[in-house]
Design a protein around this motif. Structure first.
Motif, PDB file in Angstrom:
ATOM      1  N   ALA A   3     -45.494  67.416  71.994  1.00 23.66           N
ATOM      2  CA  ALA A   3     -45.777  65.461  71.259  1.00 23.66           C
ATOM      3  C   ALA A   3     -44.770  65.363  71.347  1.00 23.66           C
ATOM      4  O   ALA A   3     -43.467  66.396  70.552  1.00 23.66           O
ATOM      5  CB  ALA A   3     -46.379  65.386  70.307  1.00 23.66           C
ATOM      6  N   PHE A   4     -43.532  64.452  71.107  1.00 25.96           N
ATOM      7  CA  PHE A   4     -42.622  63.581  70.869  1.00 25.96           C
ATOM      8  C   PHE A   4     -42.649  63.223  69.809  1.00 25.96           C
ATOM      9  O   PHE A   4     -43.559  62.241  69.628  1.00 25.96           O
ATOM     10  CB  PHE A   4     -41.627  62.624  72.070  1.00 25.96           C
ATOM     11  N   VAL A   5     -41.670  63.321  68.310  1.00 24.32           N
ATOM     12  CA  VAL A   5     -42.412  62.533  67.609  1.00 24.32           C
ATOM     13  C   VAL A   5     -41.157  62.712  66.963  1.00 24.32           C
ATOM     14  O   VAL A   5     -40.900  62.965  66.617  1.00 24.32           O
ATOM     15  CB  VAL A   5     -43.040  63.667  66.257  1.00 24.32           C
ATOM     16  N   VAL A  31     -51.426  63.694  80.431  1.00 24.82           N
ATOM     17  CA  VAL A  31     -50.844  62.788  80.652  1.00 24.82           C
ATOM     18  C   VAL A  31     -49.815  63.139  81.573  1.00 24.82           C
ATOM     19  O   VAL A  31     -49.531  63.774  81.674  1.00 24.82           O
ATOM     20  CB  VAL A  31     -50.043  62.107  79.368  1.00 24.82           C
ATOM     21  N   ASP A  32     -49.433  62.553  83.008  1.00 25.25           N
ATOM     22  CA  ASP A  32     -49.221  62.905  84.378  1.00 25.25           C
ATOM     23  C   ASP A  32     -47.094  62.100  83.823  1.00 25.25           C
ATOM     24  O   ASP A  32     -46.507  62.506  84.028  1.00 25.25           O
ATOM     25  CB  ASP A  32     -49.345  62.273  86.042  1.00 25.25           C
ATOM     26  N   ARG A  33     -47.280  60.673  83.090  1.00 28.55           N
ATOM     27  CA  ARG A  33     -45.911  59.528  83.257  1.00 28.55           C
ATOM     28  C   ARG A  33     -46.275  59.361  82.406  1.00 28.55           C
ATOM     29  O   ARG A  33     -46.909  58.471  82.413  1.00 28.55           O
ATOM     30  CB  ARG A  33     -45.294  59.427  84.736  1.00 28.55           C
ATOM     31  N   ALA A  34     -44.979  58.864  81.722  1.00 26.66           N
ATOM     32  CA  ALA A  34     -44.922  58.230  81.007  1.00 26.66           C
ATOM     33  C   ALA A  34     -43.521  57.716  80.283  1.00 26.66           C
ATOM     34  O   ALA A  34     -42.091  58.295  81.111  1.00 26.66           O
ATOM     35  CB  ALA A  34     -45.488  58.023  78.661  1.00 26.66           C
ATOM     36  N   GLY A  35     -43.579  55.954  79.932  1.00 31.06           N
ATOM     37  CA  GLY A  35     -42.240  54.762  80.713  1.00 31.06           C
ATOM     38  C   GLY A  35     -42.155  54.972  78.766  1.00 31.06           C
ATOM     39  O   GLY A  35     -43.078  54.840  77.842  1.00 31.06           O
ATOM     40  N   VAL A  36     -40.667  54.512  78.790  1.00 33.14           N
ATOM     41  CA  VAL A  36     -40.258  54.555  77.098  1.00 33.14           C
ATOM     42  C   VAL A  36     -39.988  53.294  77.830  1.00 33.14           C
ATOM     43  O   VAL A  36     -38.796  52.984  78.382  1.00 33.14           O
ATOM     44  CB  VAL A  36     -39.412  55.555  76.761  1.00 33.14           C
ATOM     45  N   ARG A  61     -46.099  59.071  66.914  1.00 33.14           N
ATOM     46  CA  ARG A  61     -45.428  59.271  68.421  1.00 33.14           C
ATOM     47  C   ARG A  61     -46.128  57.873  69.353  1.00 33.14           C
ATOM     48  O   ARG A  61     -46.708  57.114  69.211  1.00 33.14           O
ATOM     49  CB  ARG A  61     -47.219  60.549  68.772  1.00 33.14           C
ATOM     50  N   ILE A  62     -45.034  57.986  69.813  1.00 34.91           N
ATOM     51  CA  ILE A  62     -44.783  56.493  70.122  1.00 34.91           C
ATOM     52  C   ILE A  62     -45.289  56.899  72.057  1.00 34.91           C
ATOM     53  O   ILE A  62     -45.792  57.944  72.763  1.00 34.91           O
ATOM     54  CB  ILE A  62     -42.984  56.202  71.061  1.00 34.91           C
ATOM     55  N   GLY A  63     -44.999  56.134  72.963  1.00 36.93           N
ATOM     56  CA  GLY A  63     -45.472  56.620  73.969  1.00 36.93           C
ATOM     57  C   GLY A  63     -46.985  54.866  74.914  1.00 36.93           C
ATOM     58  O   GLY A  63     -47.655  55.112  74.008  1.00 36.93           O
ATOM     59  N   HIS A  64     -46.505  53.729  75.476  1.00 37.78           N
ATOM     60  CA  HIS A  64     -47.848  53.611  75.662  1.00 37.78           C
ATOM     61  C   HIS A  64     -47.214  52.628  76.876  1.00 37.78           C
ATOM     62  O   HIS A  64     -48.860  51.995  77.849  1.00 37.78           O
ATOM     63  CB  HIS A  64     -47.605  51.520  74.550  1.00 37.78           C
ATOM     64  N   GLU A  65     -46.713  53.869  77.746  1.00 37.93           N
ATOM     65  CA  GLU A  65     -46.931  53.206  79.229  1.00 37.93           C
ATOM     66  C   GLU A  65     -47.939  54.007  79.774  1.00 37.93           C
ATOM     67  O   GLU A  65     -46.321  55.361  80.374  1.00 37.93           O
ATOM     68  CB  GLU A  65     -45.603  52.605  79.791  1.00 37.93           C
ATOM     69  N   TRP A  66     -48.196  54.659  80.532  1.00 37.42           N
ATOM     70  CA  TRP A  66     -48.840  55.975  80.916  1.00 37.42           C
ATOM     71  C   TRP A  66     -49.665  55.928  82.013  1.00 37.42           C
ATOM     72  O   TRP A  66     -50.445  54.876  82.582  1.00 37.42           O
ATOM     73  CB  TRP A  66     -49.537  56.405  79.675  1.00 37.42           C
ATOM     74  N   ALA A  67     -49.567  57.589  82.790  1.00 42.08           N
ATOM     75  CA  ALA A  67     -50.607  57.079  84.073  1.00 42.08           C
ATOM     76  C   ALA A  67     -51.145  58.591  84.044  1.00 42.08           C
ATOM     77  O   ALA A  67     -50.099  59.973  83.325  1.00 42.08           O
ATOM     78  CB  ALA A  67     -50.378  57.208  85.405  1.00 42.08           C
ATOM     79  N   GLY A  68     -52.061  58.904  84.150  1.00 34.12           N
ATOM     80  CA  GLY A  68     -52.628  60.163  84.587  1.00 34.12           C
ATOM     81  C   GLY A  68     -54.344  60.745  84.085  1.00 34.12           C
ATOM     82  O   GLY A  68     -54.654  59.717  85.590  1.00 34.12           O
ATOM     83  N   VAL A  69     -54.756  61.791  83.837  1.00 29.74           N
ATOM     84  CA  VAL A  69     -56.056  62.217  84.455  1.00 29.74           C
ATOM     85  C   VAL A  69     -57.208  62.529  83.517  1.00 29.74           C
ATOM     86  O   VAL A  69     -56.390  63.587  82.340  1.00 29.74           O
ATOM     87  CB  VAL A  69     -55.600  63.765  85.302  1.00 29.74           C
ATOM     88  N   ALA A 125     -46.866  63.006  75.343  1.00 29.22           N
ATOM     89  CA  ALA A 125     -47.102  63.996  74.603  1.00 29.22           C
ATOM     90  C   ALA A 125     -48.314  64.785  75.719  1.00 29.22           C
ATOM     91  O   ALA A 125     -48.009  63.976  76.411  1.00 29.22           O
ATOM     92  CB  ALA A 125     -48.222  64.218  73.632  1.00 29.22           C
ATOM     93  N   GLU A 126     -48.780  65.770  75.542  1.00 27.01           N
ATOM     94  CA  GLU A 126     -49.506  66.436  77.202  1.00 27.01           C
ATOM     95  C   GLU A 126     -51.102  65.791  77.494  1.00 27.01           C
ATOM     96  O   GLU A 126     -51.500  65.338  78.576  1.00 27.01           O
ATOM     97  CB  GLU A 126     -49.659  67.820  77.046  1.00 27.01           C
TER      98      GLU A 126
END
Length: 337
Positions: A3-5, A31-36, A61-69, A125-126
């Motif tokens: 994870a990015f911290v 998480v497949d993809r996240a934006g900053v 731990r940031i990141g609120h634009e995301w897509a995943g499974v 993060a993963e």
């Protein structure tokens, strides 16, 4: 998992952290993809207001634009969610206060915001924990890049809605960054004549490459009738300029946030009989944004300059980006790189 911290202003690292476990009513998303975005950059610089009001604190731990499974489900969650491709709302209200029960959960006083407020971990993060009530399924036509653009698209969609325009009317968008360009695309898809006001040639050149012919600087904006003005900029002078430029009796929409207070003259607002609207969050706009992307009516993929791994996030947040990336404003993260 990795994870990015962000540990302090200007300091961040990729850490090994414990993977999330889904609580009751929750899922864990791979998480497949996240934006900053600009909010993430403000956390990195230390300028983000929540850091000064106690609503956020380092490490974060940031990141609120995301897509995943969906990879795991908690108690009370339909197992049919397993394996589904999803994105989700950033704003997680308590669910039982008056604001939540009246459809304004994004304004809940006790809300979490994924990767932003009250310690809910973000998507850089993963894996990411998410309440199932916040999930939105993604159709096959919405790939991970589009999925991670749903959240900013939902913000832009709500802002365009708030402008109250009809096809053929004229919208001025101040600030051709990600939200401004998404708003421009969404408005144009509805038959609205879009004009863009920016600071410099590179950003306006990129806007023109997307097909927006009406691009202006503060010195060149023509004396046209603007039926609405949408301020998606971070410039503290822009809100007052919006009041100046909008047609009397029409609407201004504010979605951008400046680092210092921006002033408008309320006397002008009254004398021009204006409606002024503020927009916070994509809540209420996510499902329609997914439909716009899925149908092909709006394609935001040209806004993505590059896809990088977690180790490159700090450089992105510090605005250190290769010239080869060009003028596209958005950078996406693949947490598994």
């Amino acid at each position: 998992m990795r994870a990015f911290v962000i540990t302090a202003p200007g300091r961040a690292e990729v850490q090994e952290v414990a993977p999330p476990e889904p609580g009751p009513g929750e899922v864990v998303v791979e998480v497949d993809r996240a934006g900053v975005c600009g909010t993430d950059a403000e956390f990195f610089s230390g300028a983000m207001s929540y850091l000064h009001t106690g609503q956020a604190a380092y490490p974060i731990r940031i990141g609120h634009e995301w897509a995943g499974v969906v990879a795991e489900t908690g108690a009370g969650v339909d197992p049919a969610w397993l394996g589904r491709r999803v994105t989700g709302d950033t704003m997680l209200g308590c669910g039982h206060c008056a604001r939540c029960t009246n459809g304004r959960g994004h304004l809940c006083a006790d809300r979490y915001e994924i990767g932003i407020r009250n310690g809910w971990p973000g998507a850089l993060a993963e894996r990411l924990p998410v309440p199932v009530r916040a999930l939105h399924p993604l159709p096959d036509a919405v790939d991970p890049a589009l999925g991670a653009l749903v959240e900013p698209g939902g913000n832009a969609l709500r802002a365009v809605r708030a402008a109250g325009l009809s096809p053929g009317e004229r919208l001025l968008v101040i600030g051709p960054g990600t939200i401004g360009l998404l708003a421009a695309k969404i408005a144009a898809a509805s038959g609205i004549e879009v004009h863009l006001l920016g600071l410099d040639a590179p950003t306006l050149d990129f806007a023109r490459s997307l097909g927006f012919a009406h691009t202006w600087t503060a010195a060149t904006v023509p004396p046209l009738r603007f039926d609405a003005v949408l301020d998606a900029s971070t410039g503290p002078e822009s809100p007052a300029r919006a009041v100046e430029l909008v047609e009397p009796g029409r609407r201004i929409v504010y979605i951008g946030l400046a680092e210092r207070p921006s002033m408008i003259d309320s006397r002008t607002v009254v004398l021009k009989d204006l409606t002024v609207v503020g927009v916070l969050s994509a809540s209420g706009g996510l499902a329609e944004t997914i439909e716009l992307y899925s149908s092909g009516a709006v394609d935001p993929r040209p806004l993505v300059a590059a896809v990088v791994g977690l180790a490159q996030v700090a450089d992105v947040l510090a605005h250190r980006r290769p010239a080869a990336w060009g003028g596209a404003p958005k950078v996406h993260i693949d947490p598994r790189r």
